[in-house]
Enzyme design. Structure first.
Site, mmCIF file in Angstrom:
data_model
loop_
_atom_site.group_PDB
_atom_site.id
_atom_site.type_symbol
_atom_site.label_atom_id
_atom_site.label_comp_id
_atom_site.label_asym_id
_atom_site.label_seq_id
_atom_site.Cartn_x
_atom_site.Cartn_y
_atom_site.Cartn_z
ATOM 1 N N GLN A 114 25.687 -4.168 -30.651
ATOM 2 C CA GLN A 114 24.845 -3.603 -29.598
ATOM 3 C C GLN A 114 25.048 -4.369 -28.287
ATOM 4 O O GLN A 114 24.840 -5.579 -28.217
ATOM 5 C CB GLN A 114 23.371 -3.639 -29.986
ATOM 6 C CG GLN A 114 22.551 -2.788 -29.012
ATOM 7 C CD GLN A 114 21.056 -2.975 -29.172
ATOM 8 O OE1 GLN A 114 20.565 -4.091 -29.141
ATOM 9 N NE2 GLN A 114 20.347 -1.873 -29.335
ATOM 10 N N TYR A 116 15.030 -2.423 -20.765
ATOM 11 C CA TYR A 116 16.087 -3.340 -20.314
ATOM 12 C C TYR A 116 16.887 -2.700 -19.169
ATOM 13 O O TYR A 116 16.508 -1.654 -18.658
ATOM 14 C CB TYR A 116 16.949 -3.768 -21.511
ATOM 15 C CG TYR A 116 16.117 -4.539 -22.526
ATOM 16 C CD1 TYR A 116 15.430 -5.694 -22.141
ATOM 17 C CD2 TYR A 116 15.965 -4.095 -23.827
ATOM 18 C CE1 TYR A 116 14.625 -6.391 -23.036
ATOM 19 C CE2 TYR A 116 15.147 -4.784 -24.731
ATOM 20 C CZ TYR A 116 14.485 -5.932 -24.326
ATOM 21 O OH TYR A 116 13.683 -6.614 -25.199
#
Ligand code: PHB
Length: 368
Positions: free
Chosen positions: A100, A181
């Protein structure tokens, strides 16, 4: 013994997964201060390789992208070499693993940034809450808005991280565009106040995340790239005035690029699956690749959603922390170990690699 197609092989671009159960990305904060995974990471992921697919814990694409102490990175040669041991171990067990790609944007702290600089974001909007530094929790500070001329440099960090993930033997990468994020900060009108081509309209706010997705796909290919979104999750006080319209449009654009999967956190990340009125089916209808459902699934819900054609792949998070052999336990109807929240983040092997798998005798007993 459950016979659901949850436990059957599934085509996954150029490869096949041994089942439709995915180990969710789970931050464990146990790498070195330089973001290098350790021997315990090799063992942790090896133990969980019976998942159809593992998605690695969120991994920093750059020092600037780092927001939590002891999270791993994928920007240095040392990190690549350490991750290679993880992917080798998972592959030796017949498993598959994606990395990720993470840039936290404003959810950081000067203590974690190069030269104590302010974290970067779409706009100078201070998050609520606290950052996890090596010295404990500290209040977030106001980030610096990235200049338009800097964005290609950030995209290039994603490109380098993708190349590094490939060199480290991962089966693909997931673009983390969720949970407040950096990419999510660009998407939402509560955190993106820009007046250039990257702010304002939905089209403009999607521009940077889509440039990143395009660059990552161009670096590897669409069959090795997935993307993660969390339409209703509010983290760090991020907000959006029209989540449905934004995410319908975003998924339409994502669909044009045909990543191998769309990973959707349904409801609040790590919390309620949501009675918020968001229509996830609208996303599913807009994306004809593999739809990966995530958030508080148990066996019953996974089987139900899969049988109803609502999902193609199902993520399990916390149950994978405490059950290395989760797939076998679900299939056999065996009891699950309880997790210990106190050892989720930081520390050593305790709470990471010491949860027991079923013994061969126990397996035989549950199979009977
Ligand atoms: C966390 O470390 O709490 C965390 C990391 C990545 C996420 C969500 C939460 O996507």
């Amino acid at each position: 013994m459950s016979k659901s197609k949850l436990f059957e092989e599934v085509d996954f671009g150029p490869i096949r997964l041994s089942n439709r159960i995915v180990m969710a990305p789970l931050t464990r904060s146990r790498a070195t201060s330089d973001g290098v995974p350790k021997a315990m990471h090799v063992e942790y992921y090896r133990q969980r390789a019976s998942a159809g697919l593992i998605i690695s814990e969120a991994t920093n694409i750059s020092v600037e992208g780092r927001g939590y102490a002891w999270t791993p990175g994928i920007y240095s040669d040392e990190q690549v070499a350490a991750w290679k041991k993880v992917t080798d171990a998972v592959h030796a067990e017949g498993g598959r693993i994606f990395l990720q790609l993470w840039h936290v944007g404003r959810i950081s702290h000067p203590d974690l940034q190069p030269n104590g600089a302010a974290p970067v974001s779409a706009s100078a909007v201070k998050p609520s809450g606290k950052a996890f530094t090596e010295e404990g929790f500290k209040d977030h500070e106001t980030p610096r808005a990235l200049e338009e001329a800097e964005l290609p440099r950030v995209t290039e960090d994603y490109v380098k991280a993708t190349k590094n993930a490939r060199a480290a033997g991962f089966d693909g990468v997931e673009v983390h565009s969720a949970n407040g994020y950096l990419l999510d900060q660009f998407l939402r009108d509560g955190t993106n106040l820009r007046t250039d081509r990257y702010g304002g309209s939905i089209e403009n706010r999607m521009r940077f995340p889509l440039e990143v997705l395009d660059a990552v796909i161009a670096t590897w290919d669409k069959e090795h790239v997935g993307i993660r979104i969390s339409p209703v999750t509010v983290m760090g006080g991020s907000s959006e005035s029209d989540q449905q319209r934004l995410f319908n449009a975003y998924v339409e654009e994502i669909a044009k690029r045909q990543p191998i999967y769309l990973h959707v956190i349904e409801g609040q990340t790590g919390g309620d699956r949501g009675k918020d009125g968001f229509d996830y089916d609208a996303l599913r209808q807009r994306f004809d690749g593999l739809y990966m459902g995530n958030n508080n699934y148990d066996l019953d819900l996974a089987v139900k959603q899969l049988d109803a054609g609502e999902v193609d792949l199902v993520c399990f998070g916390k149950p994978f922390i405490s059950n290395p052999d989760l797939v076998a336990r679900l299939q056999l109807g065996a009891p699950l170990n309880a997790w210990d929240q106190a050892t989720f983040y930081g520390g050593d092997e305790k709470g990471l690699t010491d949860y027991p798998a079923l013994t061969p005798e126990e397996r035989a007993r549950y199979a009977a």
